[in-house]
Write a protein that holds these residues in place. Structure first.
Motif, PDB file in Angstrom:
ATOM      1  N   ASN A   1       0.846  -1.200   0.000  1.00 30.96           N
ATOM      2  CA  ASN A   1       0.000   0.000   0.000  1.00 30.96           C
ATOM      3  C   ASN A   1       0.880   1.248   0.000  1.00 30.96           C
ATOM      4  O   ASN A   1       1.017   1.964   0.992  1.00 30.96           O
ATOM      5  N   THR A   2       1.492   1.494  -1.156  1.00 35.72           N
ATOM      6  CA  THR A   2       2.306   2.675  -1.392  1.00 35.72           C
ATOM      7  C   THR A   2       1.949   3.212  -2.771  1.00 35.72           C
ATOM      8  O   THR A   2       1.310   2.513  -3.571  1.00 35.72           O
ATOM      9  N   ASP A   3       2.373   4.452  -3.074  1.00 31.95           N
ATOM     10  CA  ASP A   3       2.074   4.953  -4.417  1.00 31.95           C
ATOM     11  C   ASP A   3       2.786   4.118  -5.479  1.00 31.95           C
ATOM     12  O   ASP A   3       2.238   3.836  -6.550  1.00 31.95           O
ATOM     13  N   ARG A   4       4.007   3.666  -5.162  1.00 32.69           N
ATOM     14  CA  ARG A   4       4.723   2.797  -6.110  1.00 32.69           C
ATOM     15  C   ARG A   4       3.996   1.470  -6.296  1.00 32.69           C
ATOM     16  O   ARG A   4       3.792   1.001  -7.430  1.00 32.69           O
ATOM     17  N   GLY A   5       3.595   0.845  -5.192  1.00 33.32           N
ATOM     18  CA  GLY A   5       2.908  -0.435  -5.291  1.00 33.32           C
ATOM     19  C   GLY A   5       1.612  -0.331  -6.073  1.00 33.32           C
ATOM     20  O   GLY A   5       1.291  -1.197  -6.901  1.00 33.32           O
ATOM     21  N   PHE A   6       0.858   0.736  -5.815  1.00 30.65           N
ATOM     22  CA  PHE A   6      -0.425   0.949  -6.496  1.00 30.65           C
ATOM     23  C   PHE A   6      -0.196   1.082  -8.003  1.00 30.65           C
ATOM     24  O   PHE A   6      -0.862   0.436  -8.824  1.00 30.65           O
ATOM     25  N   LEU A   7       0.763   1.928  -8.394  1.00 27.69           N
ATOM     26  CA  LEU A   7       1.036   2.117  -9.819  1.00 27.69           C
ATOM     27  C   LEU A   7       1.504   0.827 -10.472  1.00 27.69           C
ATOM     28  O   LEU A   7       1.034   0.464 -11.558  1.00 27.69           O
ATOM     29  N   ASP A   8       2.436   0.123  -9.825  1.00 24.53           N
ATOM     30  CA  ASP A   8       2.974  -1.084 -10.449  1.00 24.53           C
ATOM     31  C   ASP A   8       1.917  -2.179 -10.575  1.00 24.53           C
ATOM     32  O   ASP A   8       1.879  -2.914 -11.576  1.00 24.53           O
TER      33      ASP A   8
END
Length: 505
Positions: free
Chosen positions: A251-258
């Motif tokens: 649950n991070t912006d990187r995780g969400f985008l990827d």
């Protein structure tokens, strides 16, 4: 070259997390993985990064000492790794170790934090649009709510009758992707649930890990497990013939985008993607919001509809300034934003007694909806009568597009961590609409493509849209339901058979 001499990365400015508490300094030698997002090589509908941009970015990152782990040209992403000290030098920032409240459970979560703006190696100015992963604070909240004391509840099959999902379809031949940012499911729960609602031939469910995420049930029905099981059971109950692929990411912006990019660019291409996580559009960095919207634009170009929950906190969207806000990624003009209603209906016959906007007051739960502060009114929504923002009067993208039952007091019967519960929230509406898209695709013999322009085709302000049952009663705080599109329930709730007839022309 010092960081002060390097060009800034637009949209990278970041504030401290809410309720943050410093806990220390990261080990300078600790490795950190990041996602570097490149600009689009050609205008839409073309996909991918320009070869020269890819070569420039790889050379620049490697010359700074970073290890390039993977390059994905279609989604314009480069995965790279460096230690804390190296990344601080390259991007002109300082990382600290902190704790802040988890947006799902409220428990303290340790993470890295940065504040201020990032800079770039000079050759990457204008080439890179986002650098994500340096700050790994929790980015999104779930969009489900447990029922306090339901007066009515439905199985997904009941709601298929209420909303007249096309007869003789079950989503066969379709792929339905679901994004999750925590939690997990146990097959035993799914098996028990499918049997409980009478599914003789239940869906296949496959878990895919992204950025170290995994199917990891926590044993807490009111935590992220509740979101995961609600999404799978609603989608699978209504489209049991579809193949469900669940992408688990941090649950991070990187995780969400990827997770979103991996799902959209998967082979075979999914029919639809369901997202039940989000955050007020003001709680995102500009670079993360842009990268997410670009990934959603890829989905639209590929003919994939991404159904996104519009939020469960009324027109304020849990913001602290008492103003009107919309949720992101629902606010993207490349998403199908899903709002919520309170439904009274006969579960057996599907006869509707009443259906109104879901809203029980500020802080008590209600459908998100309103006008974006960031995104302009898309061309396909221009004739729908989207009002100006309730606070500023400025025009913007109107949210939601569509709706469905979301009130926990008229909620969904699901099974989570061995417990039978009733949940509501616009979290349930995103998988409901995703299942409907799969069944429409099956009936049509083709993907319906990116749905919003089709659904809004011929729509005029104040007039009901064909294929929908208009919801004209209720409010979500700053906005009130009315005939035609409104910022509470969008075009209305689906009449699946009528939508199919409309799509067939």
């Amino acid at each position: 070259m010092t960081s002060s001499e390097r060009p800034p990365l637009p949209g990278s400015d970041r504030y401290a997390a809410r309720g943050v508490r410093a806990t220390g300094v990261p080990d300078p030698a600790a490795p950190v993985d990041i996602t570097v997002v490149l600009r689009r090589g050609q205008p839409l509908p073309a996909l991918g990064a320009a070869p020269d941009d890819v070569a420039t970015a790889v050379q620049a990152l490697e010359s700074e000492g970073l290890e390039v782990l993977a390059v994905d040209v279609p989604s314009r992403r480069i995965q790279a790794r460096g230690d804390v000290a190296m990344l601080e030098r390259v991007f002109g920032t300082s990382l600290s170790q902190v704790q802040s409240p988890d947006p799902v459970t409220g428990r303290p979560v340790p993470h890295r934090q940065r504040t201020g703006e990032l800079v770039l190696p000079p050759s990457l100015a204008g080439v890179v649009i986002a650098v994500l992963g340096l700050d790994d604070r929790p980015q999104a909240r779930v969009r489900f709510r447990p029922a306090a004391g339901p007066t009515t509840s439905f199985t997904p099959l009941d709601l298929g009758r209420v909303y007249r999902f096309p007869a003789g379809t079950d989503g066969s031949g379709q792929m339905l992707a679901i994004l999750e940012l925590g939690g997990g499911y146990r097959q035993a729960d799914l098996d028990a649930y499918w049997a409980q609602i009478g599914l003789a031939d239940p869906p296949t469910v496959t878990a895919v890990g992204v950025d170290g995420g995994a199917n990891a049930p926590e044993g807490d029905p009111n935590g992220a497990d509740g979101e995961v099981l609600l999404d799978i059971e609603v989608a699978g109950g209504l489209a049991p013939g579809a193949d469900l692929v669940v992408y688990f990411a941090p649950n991070t912006d990187r995780g969400f985008l990827d997770a979103l990019s991996d799902a959209v660019h998967a082979r075979p291409t999914p029919t639809v993607v369901s997202i039940s996580w989000g955050q007020s559009e003001d709680e995102w960095t500009g670079q993360a919001r842009t990268a997410m919207d670009e990934a959603l634009a890829d989905a639209a170009a590929l003919g994939v509809t991404v159904c996104v929950a519009a939020g469960d906190d009324g027109s304020r969207d849990n913001a602290t300034d008492a103003g009107a806000h919309v949720d992101f990624p629902a606010a993207s003009p490349h998403a199908l934003a899903c709002g919520g209603t309170t439904l009274q209906a006969d579960a057996t016959s599907g006869t509707v007694h009443s259906e109104v906007v879901w809203f029980h007051g500020v802080g008590q739960g209600g459908t998100g909806g309103g006008v974006s502060d960031v995104f302009a009114v898309p061309s396909w929504q221009a004739a729908a009568g989207v009002p100006g923002d309730a606070d500023t009067g400025r025009p913007g993208r109107g949210v939601p597009d569509v709706a469905g039952d979301a009130d926990p007091s008229t909620g969904y019967q699901v099974r989570v961590d061995g417990t039978d519960v009733v949940y509501g929230g616009t979290s349930a509406v995103a998988p409901l609409w995703s299942a409907l898209v799969c069944r429409l695709a099956e009936a049509l013999g083709r993907s319906p493509g990116f749905l919003p322009p089709v659904l809004y085709g011929g729509v005029t302000a104040g007039r009901p849209a064909p294929g929908f049952r208009d919801i004209t009663s209720g409010s979500n705080g700053a906005y009130t339901a009315r005939p035609g599109w409104d910022a509470c329930t969008g075009l209305g709730v689906p009449d699946g058979e009528a939508l199919l007839a409309r799509l067939r022309g």
